[in-house]
Each structure stands twice: as C-alpha cells, then as structure tokens.
Design a protein around this motif. Structure first.
Motif, PDB file in Angstrom:
ATOM      1  N   MET A  36       0.727  -1.026  -0.056  1.00 33.97           N
ATOM      2  CA  MET A  36      -0.073  -0.102   0.055  1.00 33.97           C
ATOM      3  C   MET A  36       0.897   1.103   0.095  1.00 33.97           C
ATOM      4  N   TYR A  37       0.677   2.137  -1.038  1.00 32.44           N
ATOM      5  CA  TYR A  37       1.496   3.151  -1.044  1.00 32.44           C
ATOM      6  C   TYR A  37       0.938   4.609  -1.071  1.00 32.44           C
ATOM      7  N   ARG A  38       1.536   5.889  -0.933  1.00 32.07           N
ATOM      8  CA  ARG A  38       1.109   6.988  -1.378  1.00 32.07           C
ATOM      9  C   ARG A  38       1.333   7.665  -2.532  1.00 32.07           C
ATOM     10  N   LYS A  39       0.373   7.615  -3.454  1.00 32.89           N
ATOM     11  CA  LYS A  39       0.630   7.999  -4.715  1.00 32.89           C
ATOM     12  C   LYS A  39       0.974   9.472  -4.927  1.00 32.89           C
ATOM     13  N   ASP A  40       0.717  10.431  -4.053  1.00 33.22           N
ATOM     14  CA  ASP A  40       1.173  11.551  -3.899  1.00 33.22           C
ATOM     15  C   ASP A  40       2.644  12.070  -3.813  1.00 33.22           C
ATOM     16  N   LEU A  41       3.101  11.188  -2.747  1.00 33.02           N
ATOM     17  CA  LEU A  41       4.618  11.112  -2.555  1.00 33.02           C
ATOM     18  C   LEU A  41       5.252  10.611  -3.704  1.00 33.02           C
ATOM     19  N   PHE A  42       4.773   9.545  -4.370  1.00 33.61           N
ATOM     20  CA  PHE A  42       5.497   8.974  -5.528  1.00 33.61           C
ATOM     21  C   PHE A  42       5.500  10.162  -6.746  1.00 33.61           C
ATOM     22  N   ASP A  43       4.439  10.750  -6.868  1.00 32.99           N
ATOM     23  CA  ASP A  43       4.378  11.624  -7.860  1.00 32.99           C
ATOM     24  C   ASP A  43       5.436  12.648  -7.659  1.00 32.99           C
ATOM     25  N   ALA A  44       5.381  13.268  -6.535  1.00 33.77           N
ATOM     26  CA  ALA A  44       6.340  14.320  -5.865  1.00 33.77           C
ATOM     27  C   ALA A  44       7.786  13.951  -6.265  1.00 33.77           C
ATOM     28  N   ALA A  45       8.253  12.404  -6.077  1.00 34.40           N
ATOM     29  CA  ALA A  45       9.412  12.313  -6.113  1.00 34.40           C
ATOM     30  C   ALA A  45       9.619  11.908  -7.709  1.00 34.40           C
ATOM     31  N   GLY A  46       8.764  12.013  -8.661  1.00 31.89           N
ATOM     32  CA  GLY A  46       8.933  11.398  -9.947  1.00 31.89           C
ATOM     33  C   GLY A  46       8.904   9.952 -10.120  1.00 31.89           C
ATOM     34  N   LEU A  47       8.328   9.302  -9.253  1.00 30.69           N
ATOM     35  CA  LEU A  47       8.315   7.730  -9.234  1.00 30.69           C
ATOM     36  C   LEU A  47       6.949   7.332  -9.730  1.00 30.69           C
ATOM     37  N   LYS A  48       7.150   5.995 -10.293  1.00 33.86           N
ATOM     38  CA  LYS A  48       5.926   5.348 -10.779  1.00 33.86           C
ATOM     39  C   LYS A  48       5.851   4.049 -10.246  1.00 33.86           C
ATOM     40  N   MET A  49       5.095   3.473  -9.209  1.00 34.35           N
ATOM     41  CA  MET A  49       5.062   2.262  -8.705  1.00 34.35           C
ATOM     42  C   MET A  49       4.333   1.094  -9.894  1.00 34.35           C
ATOM     43  N   PRO A  50       5.283   0.056 -10.149  1.00 34.11           N
ATOM     44  CA  PRO A  50       4.879  -0.958 -10.848  1.00 34.11           C
ATOM     45  C   PRO A  50       3.821  -1.652 -10.348  1.00 34.11           C
ATOM     46  N   ASP A  51       3.049  -2.555 -11.004  1.00 31.27           N
ATOM     47  CA  ASP A  51       1.984  -3.356 -10.464  1.00 31.27           C
ATOM     48  C   ASP A  51       2.861  -4.621  -9.691  1.00 31.27           C
ATOM     49  N   ALA A  52       3.849  -4.912 -10.128  1.00 36.42           N
ATOM     50  CA  ALA A  52       4.655  -6.135  -9.367  1.00 36.42           C
ATOM     51  C   ALA A  52       6.133  -5.623  -9.341  1.00 36.42           C
ATOM     52  N   PRO A  53       6.367  -4.869  -8.341  1.00 33.69           N
ATOM     53  CA  PRO A  53       7.732  -4.273  -8.043  1.00 33.69           C
ATOM     54  C   PRO A  53       8.629  -5.159  -7.494  1.00 33.69           C
ATOM     55  N   THR A  54       9.855  -4.915  -7.607  1.00 38.72           N
ATOM     56  CA  THR A  54      11.008  -5.626  -7.018  1.00 38.72           C
ATOM     57  C   THR A  54      11.306  -5.101  -5.611  1.00 38.72           C
ATOM     58  N   TRP A  55      12.116  -5.764  -4.720  1.00 36.70           N
ATOM     59  CA  TRP A  55      12.472  -5.395  -3.551  1.00 36.70           C
ATOM     60  C   TRP A  55      13.448  -4.023  -3.626  1.00 36.70           C
ATOM     61  N   ASP A  56      14.372  -4.317  -4.675  1.00 35.68           N
ATOM     62  CA  ASP A  56      15.346  -3.122  -4.868  1.00 35.68           C
ATOM     63  C   ASP A  56      14.586  -1.915  -5.417  1.00 35.68           C
ATOM     64  N   PHE A  57      13.575  -2.010  -6.205  1.00 35.06           N
ATOM     65  CA  PHE A  57      12.739  -0.699  -6.557  1.00 35.06           C
ATOM     66  C   PHE A  57      11.975  -0.181  -5.148  1.00 35.06           C
ATOM     67  N   ILE A  58      11.537  -1.305  -4.181  1.00 32.58           N
ATOM     68  CA  ILE A  58      10.799  -0.523  -2.846  1.00 32.58           C
ATOM     69  C   ILE A  58      11.862   0.010  -2.093  1.00 32.58           C
ATOM     70  N   ALA A  59      13.028  -0.349  -2.030  1.00 28.37           N
ATOM     71  CA  ALA A  59      14.094   0.083  -1.105  1.00 28.37           C
ATOM     72  C   ALA A  59      14.507   1.428  -1.690  1.00 28.37           C
ATOM     73  N   ASP A  60      14.761   1.684  -2.924  1.00 27.87           N
ATOM     74  CA  ASP A  60      14.941   2.761  -3.654  1.00 27.87           C
ATOM     75  C   ASP A  60      14.095   4.046  -3.492  1.00 27.87           C
ATOM     76  N   ALA A  61      12.917   3.606  -3.720  1.00 28.45           N
ATOM     77  CA  ALA A  61      11.799   4.470  -3.673  1.00 28.45           C
ATOM     78  C   ALA A  61      11.454   4.845  -2.141  1.00 28.45           C
ATOM     79  N   ALA A  62      11.295   3.858  -1.162  1.00 27.07           N
ATOM     80  CA  ALA A  62      11.531   4.300   0.290  1.00 27.07           C
ATOM     81  C   ALA A  62      12.195   5.437   0.771  1.00 27.07           C
ATOM     82  N   ARG A  63      13.570   5.291   0.315  1.00 24.03           N
ATOM     83  CA  ARG A  63      14.764   6.279   0.772  1.00 24.03           C
ATOM     84  C   ARG A  63      14.267   7.606   0.009  1.00 24.03           C
ATOM     85  N   LYS A  64      13.850   7.550  -1.125  1.00 25.19           N
ATOM     86  CA  LYS A  64      13.572   8.890  -1.835  1.00 25.19           C
ATOM     87  C   LYS A  64      12.490   9.823  -1.363  1.00 25.19           C
TER      88      LYS A  64
END
Length: 436
Positions: free
Chosen positions: A140-168
C-alpha cells in the motif's frame, strides 16, 4: 402447602428454567477492525437467536494466541468460540481439539468459500473453522509522494525498487517515513512478514531434513536488507510496531509505503478513518526475481473448541458471522468498502463491491498466487507460507522473532541474531525429534 406457596414455587421454577435456557457464549477474538465491527453488529444475531447471549474477550494478537492456545491445550473450557488462524486449525483439528462444523445451515453455501482459504481450514474433508476474513499481503503506498518524487509504482515491484523508492520519499523533518514494516516480536507479527519476505529472497526455515537454515546466505541477505531499509527509511521505534501500530501510522500520513495484510486496504481507503484515503495505491508484494513474491496466505477464522458445552449455540454464531448475510449486513450498515474480504467468491463477483473497493482485484490475485504447499524457491518438508505448519513453530517462531526484533532495535547485530536463531531452532528441533 398453601396455594400461595405453591404458586411462588412454580414461578421460581419457571424463572430458573428461563435463566437456564439463555446460553451465554464466550467469544475470544483479536482487536482488529473487522472484529470490532462484528461486535457492534451482533444485535442482528441476538434478534435471530433470542436464547443466546454473547460475552466478548478482545485481546491484542500475541496475547490472544497465548491465551487460546493455553486454554485449548489444557482443556480449560474458558471459551466457546475462538478466533484462530490458518496455522492452528489443521494442527488442532488433528489433536481432536476442535469441533467439526457440520451444521452451518442450508443457506451457508460452503462451496462459495475461496478454495485457497477453505483448504487451509479443512481436514479429512471436514471444515473445522469458518473464515471470517481472508488475506494475503501487498504494497500500500502514497501516490502523491510517488508523484512528487517522480516515481511510478509497478504493479509487480521488486525489493530493490521498493528500497530505492522508500529512501527517496522519506522526509524525517516532516515525520514522513518511506516505509513501515512489522518489527514487533511474535511468530504471527514480525515473523509472518519476515518469513514471507525471506521466501522471495530464496531462504527457507528448514531444508528437506529439517535442518534449520538461518546460517545460510539467503537469510543473511533478507535480514540485512530489512534492517538497513528500516534504519534508513522506517519510523522510530519500529521494533515495537505490529499490524495495528503501522496501520495508525499509515492512516495519519506518516508512511509512504506499508507492506502488510490485504485486509488493511479498506481501512487505509476509508475517509472516515484515514487522512490519506484518496491518495492510496496498491501493488503486489515485492520479489527478487527468483519466482516467489513476499506475500502470505492467512484467514482469521472462528472455531469451536471441543471443550465447549455450548457447541450447538456456538455453531449458530459461527454460521451467522461468516455468512453471505453478514457480508450484506456490513455493506448495508457501513458500505461495501468494509465488507470482510478474502473468503467468498461471490464477493469478488459483486459489481457493487468491485466499484467500492479499488483493491479487490489486487487482493484476490495475491490470495490466489500464494502457494502453501510450495512456499519457497528451494524444496522444503513443510506446508505454510509465513509459518511452518508444525506444533513447535509457535514457540520457535516467537523466540526467533525476539532476536530479529532486537536486531532491528540495534541491540544485536544481524549476524548475532541469525546465530541465535540457528542455535534456538536447532535445539528445539532436536528436542522435538525432527533432527538427530
């Protein structure tokens, strides 16, 4: 005997008979939102069953497990209905500790129960618990925070993507943390999350000969990744946070992502309960490219202990609380968004539910993709995705959960926690006769 004495005696006897005919069921349940809602709706049950009263014992998850396990193992007879999970049902049914649910009523429609959920509650063709809600896990994720960081969540993410996004998306100055994950010790708390996560990293609890595997690199990779991620992007005090604590953090806007039970989706999407309800998106649990995602399979279910003297009345309650009619009652009172999820095919075929619940497809896909019979990348001798379906797991899982919680809190290193886990598991499995 005077007529007056006779009449008084008769009235007393009738009053006593009336008192005796009203049965009080003692129901042990967990303090999750869906169970709290059930308690508020029980006037409907009482109206349909005027001879049955209800007494509730509502407990935090770890405490509930401890109390009901002790009671049923000692034949204490304290409860008439238990809220238990997919782990306990087959083990307790095999011990003869549960009453088979043979009389749920003509309208119950057992065949409507989702096969993945029903099979975990069945032994020798008999249902030993009825699912109140079923779940897998997802992001479950915040779309507004992803948009502000220029990130797009894949439907099927990897752990590496999750970790990178979390830090950003972490902004500690504003008390917004990139990710919230379970840290509270318990076989069904932090170890439910970490076991499912470890499956996707290629780890396993035991090899084919029941030898513990915490000294293997896959567990080191899992725990290292988790502890570093939570240190960089998690909230303070994370080692005390379980499902309810992380839910509260997410609902109040303090988590950018939360990987946990699919059942939480309705709580984070409900504007009456969540300040970020209109900003939430959903994705499948992450993977490491090894063919397994970090999602689990669970049902909180209602069962009747063999020690209950009120099994017939108890089965009426279990049938009411897990029926299609109950789902409709919740929808009528609180909206389709809040219908108990993950148990019935008919709910996921319901256009009104699909419209109200944007997470419906992600939930059912997650449930259907979990495979308790093949939970790991490498072969294992056990069944269970986020648990190992043996009686000893409850004690071992909680003890290891304490080590991993201490590692998260910085009281132990990852290596020390894993070494302790290996020693604990080896000692207990040897004592229980699994390994020589």
């Amino acid at each position: 005997m005077t007529l007056r004495t006779f009449l008084l005696g008769a009235c007393s006897a009738l009053a006593f008979a009336g008192m005796a005919s009203a049965e009080t069921l003692t129901i042990a349940t967990v303090n999750n939102g869906d169970m709290i809602r059930m308690q508020k709706l029980t006037d409907d049950f009482k109206a349909k069953n005027p001879g049955i009263d209800l007494e509730w014992v509502t407990l935090e998850e770890n405490v509930l497990r401890q109390k009901v396990t002790t009671d049923i193992a000692t034949k204490g007879g304290q409860y008439d209905v238990l809220t238990i999970g997919t782990y306990e049902v087959p083990i307790w049914a095999k011990q003869g500790w549960l009453v088979p649910l043979d009389n749920l009523g003509a309208n119950y429609d057992v065949d409507d129960l989702l096969p993945a959920i029903r099979s975990g509650l069945t032994m020798d063709g008999k249902l030993y618990a009825a699912p109140f809600y079923g779940e897998s896990s997802m992001v479950m994720y915040r779309k507004d925070l992803f948009d502000a960081a220029g990130l797009k969540m894949p439907d099927a993410p990897t752990w590496d993507f999750i970790a990178d996004a979390a830090r950003k998306i972490t902004n500690k100055d504003k008390e917004v943390y990139g990710i919230c994950l379970r840290g509270k010790a318990g076989w069904g708390e932090n170890m439910a999350f970490l076991t499912a996560m470890s499956n996707s990293f290629g780890a396993r609890w035991f090899d084919e000969n029941w030898k513990p595997q915490f000294d293997q690199p896959e567990w080191k990779d899992t725990l290292d990744f988790y502890v570093k991620l939570m240190k960089d992007a998690g909230p303070p005090g994370a080692s005390s946070n379980g499902f309810n604590e992380n839910l509260a953090l997410f609902q109040t806007g303090k988590c950018g992502m939360w990987i946990d039970a699919t059942v939480a989706a309705s709580f984070v999407s409900n504007p009456k309960e969540s300040t970020v309800a209109d900003k939430v998106g959903f994705a499948l649990a992450p993977d490491k490219g090894l063919g397994k995602r970090g999602n689990w399979l669970w049902a909180w279910s209602l069962a009747i202990p063999a020690g209950s003297q009120k099994a017939e009345a108890a089965e009426k309650f279990v049938a009411w609380a897990t029926s299609k009619d109950y789902t409709n009652l919740v929808a009528e009172k609180d909206g389709w968004l809040n219908a108990p999820p993950g148990t019935r095919a008919s709910l996921y075929a319901n256009a009104e539910y699909q419209k109200a619940a944007p997470f419906a497809k992600m939930t059912i896909d997650s449930i259907n993709s979990a495979d308790p019979s093949k939970p790991t990348v490498k072969p294992v001798p056990y069944v269970g995705v986020q648990f190992v379906a043996i009686p000893e797991f409850q004690g071992i899982g909680t003890a290891i959960g304490q080590q991993f919680s201490a590692a998260l809190a910085g009281q132990l290193s990852v290596d020390q926690a894993l070494q302790s886990a290996q020693q604990l598991a080896t000692r207990e499995m040897t004592k229980a006769g699994y390994i020589k």
